[in-house]
Design a protein around this motif. Structure first.
Motif, PDB file in Angstrom:
ATOM      1  N   UNK A  80       0.903  -1.061   0.026  1.00  0.00           N
ATOM      2  CA  UNK A  80       0.098   0.139   0.027  1.00  0.00           C
ATOM      3  C   UNK A  80       1.005   1.320   0.006  1.00  0.00           C
ATOM      4  N   UNK A  81       0.644   1.961  -0.953  1.00  0.00           N
ATOM      5  CA  UNK A  81       1.538   3.345  -1.245  1.00  0.00           C
ATOM      6  C   UNK A  81       1.009   4.540  -0.599  1.00  0.00           C
ATOM      7  N   UNK A  82      -0.275   4.495  -0.492  1.00  0.00           N
ATOM      8  CA  UNK A  82      -0.785   5.500   0.230  1.00  0.00           C
ATOM      9  C   UNK A  82      -2.350   5.694   0.201  1.00  0.00           C
ATOM     10  N   UNK A  83      -3.041   6.546   0.977  1.00  0.00           N
ATOM     11  CA  UNK A  83      -4.294   6.419   1.004  1.00  0.00           C
ATOM     12  C   UNK A  83      -5.001   7.996   0.806  1.00  0.00           C
ATOM     13  N   UNK A  88     -11.465   8.620  -1.265  1.00  0.00           N
ATOM     14  CA  UNK A  88     -11.885   7.204  -0.620  1.00  0.00           C
ATOM     15  C   UNK A  88     -10.928   6.152  -1.658  1.00  0.00           C
ATOM     16  N   UNK A  89      -9.605   6.453  -2.057  1.00  0.00           N
ATOM     17  CA  UNK A  89      -8.972   5.477  -2.697  1.00  0.00           C
ATOM     18  C   UNK A  89      -7.539   5.188  -2.063  1.00  0.00           C
ATOM     19  N   UNK A  90      -7.461   3.676  -2.290  1.00  0.00           N
ATOM     20  CA  UNK A  90      -6.057   3.274  -1.603  1.00  0.00           C
ATOM     21  C   UNK A  90      -5.144   2.941  -2.935  1.00  0.00           C
ATOM     22  N   UNK A  91      -4.364   3.526  -2.760  1.00  0.00           N
ATOM     23  CA  UNK A  91      -3.039   3.464  -3.832  1.00  0.00           C
ATOM     24  C   UNK A  91      -2.341   2.174  -3.499  1.00  0.00           C
ATOM     25  N   UNK A  92      -1.816   1.128  -4.369  1.00  0.00           N
ATOM     26  CA  UNK A  92      -1.095   0.222  -4.071  1.00  0.00           C
ATOM     27  C   UNK A  92      -0.204  -0.308  -5.164  1.00  0.00           C
ATOM     28  N   UNK A  93       0.713  -1.128  -4.909  1.00  0.00           N
ATOM     29  CA  UNK A  93       1.509  -1.633  -6.137  1.00  0.00           C
ATOM     30  C   UNK A  93       0.631  -2.432  -7.271  1.00  0.00           C
ATOM     31  N   UNK A  94      -0.670  -2.956  -6.815  1.00  0.00           N
ATOM     32  CA  UNK A  94      -1.450  -3.431  -7.774  1.00  0.00           C
ATOM     33  C   UNK A  94      -2.447  -2.820  -8.565  1.00  0.00           C
ATOM     34  N   UNK A  95      -2.375  -1.295  -8.127  1.00  0.00           N
ATOM     35  CA  UNK A  95      -3.291  -0.477  -8.629  1.00  0.00           C
ATOM     36  C   UNK A  95      -3.956   0.272  -7.598  1.00  0.00           C
ATOM     37  N   UNK A  96      -4.872   1.032  -7.961  1.00  0.00           N
ATOM     38  CA  UNK A  96      -5.850   2.087  -7.003  1.00  0.00           C
ATOM     39  C   UNK A  96      -6.966   1.341  -6.932  1.00  0.00           C
ATOM     40  N   UNK A 245       2.180   0.575  14.041  1.00  0.00           N
ATOM     41  CA  UNK A 245       2.519   0.849  12.807  1.00  0.00           C
ATOM     42  C   UNK A 245       1.709   2.110  12.218  1.00  0.00           C
ATOM     43  N   UNK A 246       2.327   3.262  12.274  1.00  0.00           N
ATOM     44  CA  UNK A 246       1.722   4.497  11.972  1.00  0.00           C
ATOM     45  C   UNK A 246       1.817   5.208  10.553  1.00  0.00           C
ATOM     46  N   UNK A 247       2.649   4.557   9.910  1.00  0.00           N
ATOM     47  CA  UNK A 247       3.086   5.206   8.651  1.00  0.00           C
ATOM     48  C   UNK A 247       2.304   5.585   7.719  1.00  0.00           C
ATOM     49  N   UNK A 248       1.177   4.645   7.412  1.00  0.00           N
ATOM     50  CA  UNK A 248       0.213   4.838   6.436  1.00  0.00           C
ATOM     51  C   UNK A 248      -0.847   5.938   7.029  1.00  0.00           C
ATOM     52  N   UNK A 249      -1.051   5.735   8.273  1.00  0.00           N
ATOM     53  CA  UNK A 249      -2.108   6.728   8.812  1.00  0.00           C
ATOM     54  C   UNK A 249      -1.640   8.151   8.865  1.00  0.00           C
TER      55      UNK A 249
END
Length: 392
Positions: A80-83, A88-96, A245-249
């Motif tokens: 997961x690269x970001x939110x 209301x989208x989650x961006x990941x290495x497999x797409x959004x 783990x707070x990185x994404x938040x």
């Protein structure tokens, strides 16, 4: 239909997914995880050696089996690269991926000690099944009967690993800055009982000191302690604790403290975003105090409540008191640690009932707010639970 997205595939994530599916047979569920998504019980990692378990044997169900069981789409080995909470989208290495609601169940990460020495990078932590596989391979490179293991930290996990490894025949040294094992959680009488049991198991304790540096010593590792003593080991395990783990938040600008701040329903500061498990910081009392709760019972309670909220029944998380069972067979313990704000002004009282040690903690008003018992058994635990909140 946009899915409920759960980031993480540990006990918290899968428990929530199961609870959602009980309530809604058709809701779209998407689980995103950076690992292979296999289901295992994390508490088993600290007592798997005596059972001679390989990492693969701890996995009860694969991601494919879990997907079929709960009717979910599980994206494994996906970063997961970001939110984007506005879109209301989650961006990941497999797409959004767009979400209807989002749950962060990303767990906690081991605290990394800042240690001097040329072998500090050889200090291991076991917080995931892949860590366990690495640790086990280091312990048994040639299927040797025993290895010298130094454990940094004589808290809950450190003591469980020490007891388990010693039972398996390894030579164990526990190192901790406190004067006794489990000093932060248990009554002095129980700490002493555990210390006696661990030394009786053959475990060496270096207490009141810390590791100052870690250096290579041929194929071994030399640990220089702050008190000047030295410990030689084949493997060094750090068990000094976890941090949510707070990185994404934090990247998504969610409110964080020690964990991801959630309200009484598990909601974060962003609309339709929840947090659950070791990464969350819950409200724990009526005075508004908050704390991470790195135990199984809060995960199960929160998962059930959040599942109801996700499926249309807005539900508060009703956190109940539950004792922690310490997996130290040489001295089986059950603990209900007193609330941190009561420790400075409260007191422990100890009762000996035959071979059983029962300790009760009373706050400044004389109300029982914690306890510990060893050897622990269900009947005594239940009686002590019933007595919580009563006056001395």
């Amino acid at each position: 239909m946009k899915p409920i997205i759960i980031i993480g595939a540990g006990m918290a994530a899968y428990t929530l997914a199961r609870e959602v599916r009980k309530l809604d047979k058709t809701a779209a569920l998407l689980i995103i995880t950076a690992d292979d998504g296999g289901f295992y019980s994390k508490p088993m990692l600290s007592n798997a050696f005596a059972q001679k378990k390989l990492a693969a044997q701890l996995i009860s169900q694969s991601a494919l089996q879990m997907a079929e069981q709960i009717g979910a789409d599980i994206k494994t080995r996906t970063r997961v690269d970001g939110i984007d909470t506005a879109r209301k989208v989650v961006n990941t290495s497999s797409g959004a991926f767009e979400y209807r609601q989002l749950v962060l169940a990303v767990g906690a990460q081991p605290i990394r000690l800042d240690l001097a020495g040329d072998a500090s990078d050889r200090v291991l932590s076991v917080n995931h099944i892949d860590d366990y596989a690495t640790f086990r391979a280091k312990l048994l490179p040639d299927l040797q009967a025993s290895a010298r293991v130094a454990i940094l930290g004589a808290g809950l996990i450190g003591c469980e690993f020490a007891d388990d490894l010693a039972a398996h025949g390894h030579v164990v040294t526990l190192i901790d800055p406190n004067p006794s094992p489990l000093a932060a959680l248990a009554a002095p009488a129980l700490c002493q009982g555990l210390q006696t049991a661990l030394t009786g198991r053959g475990i060496s304790l270096q207490l009141g000191t810390t590791a100052a540096r870690i250096d290579h010593a041929g194929n071994a590792i030399n640990i220089t302690l702050a008190n000047g003593a030295a410990v030689v080991a084949d493997v060094v395990l750090s068990a000094v604790g976890l941090r949510p783990d707070l990185a994404l938040a934090q990247a998504a600008q969610l409110a964080t403290g020690r964990g991801i701040m959630v309200d009484s329903h598990g909601r974060t500061s962003a609309a339709d975003v929840y947090a659950l498990g070791d990464c969350a910081e819950y409200r724990v009392d009526r005075e508004g105090r908050t704390s991470p709760l790195p135990y199984i019972a809060p995960i199960l309670t929160a998962a059930r409540a959040i599942a109801k909220s996700l499926t249309g029944e807005d539900t508060e998380i009703d956190l109940k008191h539950a004792p922690v069972i310490v997996k130290t067979p040489s001295y089986p313990l059950a603990l209900m640690a007193p609330p941190p704000h009561t420790v400075a002004t409260g007191r422990w009282e100890t009762e000996l009932d035959g071979a059983t040690t029962i300790c009760r903690f009373f706050d400044a008003q004389g109300v029982m707010v914690g306890f510990g018992v060893a050897p622990q058994e269900a009947k005594i635990r239940q009686a002590l639970m019933a007595a919580l909140g009563t006056a001395a």
